[in-house]
Write an enzyme that holds these catalytic residues in place. Structure first.
Site, PDB file in Angstrom:
ATOM      1  CG  ASP A 198      -0.173   0.060   2.527  1.00  0.00           C
ATOM      2  OD1 ASP A 198       0.898  -0.582   2.632  1.00  0.00           O
ATOM      3  OD2 ASP A 198      -0.620   0.752   3.456  1.00  0.00           O
ATOM      4  CD  GLU A 257       4.447   0.872   6.803  1.00  0.00           C
ATOM      5  OE1 GLU A 257       5.260   1.143   7.695  1.00  0.00           O
ATOM      6  OE2 GLU A 257       4.058   1.716   5.952  1.00  0.00           O
TER       7      GLU A 257
END
Lengths: 475, 475
Positions: free
Chosen positions: A99, A165
């Site tokens: 991400d 994350e």
């Protein structure tokens, strides 16, 4: 064999950049619910790549749902993959995330953030190029090179890739603990490539992170907000008490005033002092980073030691007080001061809370206020320190010398990367932070970039690191 | 003649309550753009009432437009009216406002806020009942009584009614200055009924208000917000400096620490000290008002003196820092601390700014910080003190004795009512604050009320006050 691998990477670098281009084109912004589908799409992209390269086992774990301000949102999968399972070889677990931070052209990007563009400085611009798609693809490039060359991998590789994350790694920690004795059973060491060189010229190995203990200091006085005209001068005001207390936490030159805090800090030895010689960092890099010459310490050594190995205390704000532009003559009824302490070895989390609590209570008692006060530690994450003598670090240092022809800086960081501690605690294995990008990549800013050379040499480095591990084992 | 008037009021009190019911039913909330039409409607209601009672001259002044967050909104008119123009009589200007604070049933009202309800304690509940529709209609009731009885008014009355008082009296001040030599030319004294008794049992005359000087203390360090992990301990943090400075402004027991501030405060004489004897106020009223026993001073005398005639300093908040619930490890780049000083005679506005500026600069220099600091006075309104010996106060005191059979308390207030100063400065005339409601009316809270007795006796008081003025002139 490592030479063959390195030559392959050099020759196929444009193919690798194509792979990065495809990845950057998927706007996998984990904090934006409208982009959640793209985060899932990014996980599928990685699964397809890994399967195509013959990872013998690609699995996913479902972290369940996220509560997004009351709306349930599915969490993107944890992607697990295994390349090689030769019991004679070491097994290295690599962690990365797929991400990215939010990015909009109108934030001030020079180019579309989700279109990878190479500029005339040979920098690859795009959201996620450096944080963390470049490094994740670096590992995949290593696998591709071996497959294409028909070469055996020097170690067994396991992947653990997450898609949250940038949004607190929601759902990951329990899965790491669950898989510790299962999927991660044979792991010998962990390598994370999700941080940066200290500066812009020299690679580094990162072996330490500070912890953080966050505090909420609440002072409550009246039952409701008051008008300062009617009540000013007649009642104990919570803001007065709060400012009195918070002003006693840290001096303007950054010294923590809580008694006993420094007693817990591991003394600086001559040997450690030497590790600060010749680090690739100059004072102007601090000034550039903060946009102002407000350094407390006059030497680079002082700056880095206070970033890495000494504690610090920062005041973050006040909840419950007036915070808007303009003038408002309110006497806030209940205010919560927020501050945190960055912790270092050998500070104990409980001891820090105990010292802060005692000090604040003592100081509050001196005020003779009729208000009530409460101090709590709202969150505490431990510091982390690995041994640079561990075989994984030794292998990484040799790999840096092979690829970059320099000895790496040995660095620590001032912030925390909680997943580092989670892997260490759950797997009881050494963790190495081996960055690919440079200190000026702008990971969470506009115009994020990864230098072409960092991507290409970084891919070589990751592979060379695996060869050095295998070589060390053979010795 | 005053007896006839008083009898009329007593007899017609239910008619007056009907008038108040009609006024309360118009939700003239000046801060809500969707209610702006109702504010206009309320001005028309008053104009109709005044015209029906034969005010010889009813005019309006248009304050123009308001900039409501970028949208222009028409401002409600200033209603001017004249009752009587006998050059042999004194002319009294009465000020009031016809707009109200916001009110929603779901805020916690026991009854619909815009439906006047009389409860079993003979309290008239409804938004604006006490602030300020009751007092405004009180004056109109006085005129009605005279018209119905065929009595001549003892003085000439002029009205100045505005519809934006709860939103900063936007547009009023220039009109007062413009009309000073015109519509307000013959005014001998000003009477404002828009404040409250000190407590709940005894009427008062209010002759003083504190001023307020508001300060913005800005500390700027880095060019942008920083991460406390990366930069904590290495740079001068603006929040640390701000808290150090703001903690030096006031002690937990309310003493202002800015040197020289108290030198400007007029000494408390024995004569003034005596005015604090027998005031209708008890400590539990402070505790009830703030919902907590956090009084700094142990005597009622101490409380009231520190509310009315000593300065105070309150810390209001911080702009630019973290203010939400939760944890955020930000180092704010630029923070603006807000605080204000309530000022009293003989503090000079410029002198206060000078003392604060010098002190803050001196203290900032002691910090040896590399951040930059700026302190500015963003707003200063002067204190106000009238002489209770003025004929208007003497008349009001006699009127209180006639209607309530007690000597009124002589009070001051801790807050400011800027229009008081504007009238004094523009017209160069004495201003009297003559409240109708009680200290517990809840003017800006839920369940605002005006006791029936305060409305009825208050109407008598306003009329009796005019008779006492006329009588005094005749002496």
């Amino acid at each position: 064999m490592v030479e063959q691998f390195i030559e392959y990477v050099e020759k196929h670098q444009n193919d690798f950049i194509e792979r990065l281009r495809k990845a950057v084109a998927i706007p996998s912004v984990s904090s934006d619910p409208n982009r959640r589908q793209d985060v899932f799409r990014m996980s599928e992209f990685l699964i397809d790549e890994l399967k195509a390269l013959g990872a013998i086992n690609v699995e996913t774990r479902d972290p369940g749902q996220q509560d997004f301000h009351g709306t349930p949102l599915p969490l993107p999968p944890i992607v697990l993959a295994t390349v090689g399972n030769d019991p004679a070889k070491k097994t290295i677990l690599v962690y990365g995330h797929y991400d990215v931070q939010p990015a909009l052209l109108e934030d001030g990007w020079n180019t579309d953030p989700f279109t990878l563009v190479e500029n005339d400085k040979q920098q690859l611009l795009g959201r996620g190029s450096s944080d963390d798609k470049g490094p994740v693809l670096g590992w995949i490039n290593v696998v591709e090179a071996h497959k294409s060359l028909g070469l055996e991998m020097p170690v067994n590789l396991k992947f653990c890739l997450e898609g949250m994350e940038e949004s607190g790694s929601e759902g990951l920690e329990p899965i790491i603990y669950q898989e510790a004795d299962k999927y991660f059973k044979d792991v010998d060491s962990v390598c994370i490539s999700d941080n940066y060189w200290l500066g812009t010229t020299k690679p580094c190995l990162t072996y330490g992170l500070r912890g953080v203990s966050y505090f909420h200091l609440t002072v409550q006085g009246p039952a409701r907000d008051l008008h300062s005209g009617v009540f000013g001068g007649t009642v104990h005001e919570p803001m007065t008490d709060l400012f009195a207390l918070m002003s006693k936490l840290v001096s303007p030159d950054g010294k923590i005033l809580v008694p006993g805090i420094y007693d817990q800090v591991r003394p600086l030895t001559d040997a450690e002092e030497k590790t600060y010689d010749n680090l690739a960092f100059e004072m102007h890099e601090l000034h550039d980073a903060v946009g102002s010459a407000i350094n407390i310490h006059d030497s680079v050594r002082g700056v880095l030691q206070h970033r890495w190995r000494f504690p610090s205390l920062s005041l973050h704000g006040v909840e419950g007080a007036f915070y808007s532009p303009g003038d408002k003559t309110v006497v806030p009824a209940r205010v919560v001061g927020k501050f945190s302490i960055r912790t270092v070895p050998d500070m104990g989390l409980d001891k820090v809370t105990e010292l802060v609590t005692k000090y604040i209570n003592d100081e509050f008692n001196k005020l003779n206020s009729k208000n009530t006060m409460k101090i709590v530690c709202s969150h505490a994450g431990n510091h982390w320190l690995a041994s640079p003598e561990h075989w994984s670090y030794v292998a990484a240092a040799k790999a840096v010398e092979r690829v970059y022809k320099v000895k790496p800086d040995l660095t620590r960081e001032g912030g925390s990367i909680p997943i580092t501690l989670t892997f260490q605690d759950a797997l009881k294995r050494n963790v190495l932070l081996l960055p690919m990008g440079r200190g000026d990549d702008g990971a969470h800013s506009i115009n994020e970039k990864l230098d072409r050379s960092n991507y290409v040499e970084g891919t070589k480095l990751l592979g060379a690191y695996l060869y050095e591990i295998a070589a060390a084992k053979a010795e």
